[in-house]
Design an enzyme around this catalytic site. Structure first.
Site, PDB file in Angstrom:
ATOM      1  CG  HIS A   1      -2.003  -0.995   1.206  1.00 35.25           C
ATOM      2  ND1 HIS A   1      -3.064  -0.968   2.076  1.00 35.25           N
ATOM      3  CD2 HIS A   1      -2.203  -2.069   0.378  1.00 35.25           C
ATOM      4  CE1 HIS A   1      -3.885  -1.969   1.808  1.00 35.25           C
ATOM      5  NE2 HIS A   1      -3.382  -2.661   0.784  1.00 35.25           N
TER       6      HIS A   1
ATOM      7  CD  GLU B   1      -1.643   4.652   3.359  1.00 32.74           C
ATOM      8  OE1 GLU B   1      -1.461   3.760   2.505  1.00 32.74           O
ATOM      9  OE2 GLU B   1      -2.773   5.053   3.683  1.00 32.74           O
TER      10      GLU B   1
ATOM     11  CB  CYS C   1      -1.721   1.840   5.994  1.00 30.57           C
ATOM     12  SG  CYS C   1      -1.331   1.033   4.423  1.00 30.57           S
TER      13      CYS C   1
ATOM     14  CB  CYS D   1      -6.338   0.155   4.929  1.00 28.87           C
ATOM     15  SG  CYS D   1      -4.718  -0.654   4.963  1.00 28.87           S
TER      16      CYS D   1
END
Ligand SMILES: [Zn+2]
Length: 156
Positions: A53, A55, A86, A83
């Site tokens: 992801h 991040e 993250c 999310c």
């Protein structure tokens, strides 16, 4: 630099990521002392990495730049509210603040719905959809005892 400048850059990278075909419409920046030290975009599909992801990618890149496992004194700008994975990674990395563009609900509306993970976390383990079972707890504790007694460890 203004906060909006950094968020616009995160947004620009998120749009670029869609056009490049490298992954989902997400990007994140790590800013320290008013400067962008690293960025990351969602690379899940292009790198076959479900944890890639934006991040996470940005945190990994920033930690390399800083040669540190902590983002001390750093701020994270992410094009979307983090999310659960993250958010957890952000807590571990310990930046001072997070700014986000889109909300979780905006992501859910285009098919990136992480609310089921929040729902799962709130459930008792036995009620979750992913079965988990403890095995060999006494043997597993060996490493913990060793860590507890280790004198020259790097704590974090
Ligand atoms: Zn995430």
């Amino acid at each position: 630099m203004e906060k909006e400048y950094f968020m616009r850059e995160a947004i620009r990278l998120s749009v670029e990521n869609v056009n490049s075909g490298k992954g989902g419409p997400f990007a994140a920046l790590v800013v320290k002392d008013g400067k962008i030290i690293a960025s990351g975009t969602n690379l899940v599909t292009s790198s076959n990495d479900p944890t890639a992801h934006a991040e996470i990618t940005a945190i990994r890149n920033a930690c390399k730049v800083l040669n540190s496992f902590q983002l001390e004194g750093c701020e994270i700008y992410t094009s979307c509210e983090p999310c659960p994975m993250c958010l957890g990674a952000i807590y571990w990395a310990r930046p001072t603040r997070v700014y986000y563009g889109n909300r979780q609900a905006d992501a859910a509306a285009i098919g990136f719905d992480d609310s089921f993970i929040y729902d799962e976390i709130a459930l008792p383990q036995s009620s979750r959809s992913l079965p988990q079972e403890q095995l060999l707890p006494e043997e597993a504790l060996k490493a913990f005892v060793q860590w507890k007694n280790k004198e020259d460890k790097t704590e974090y």
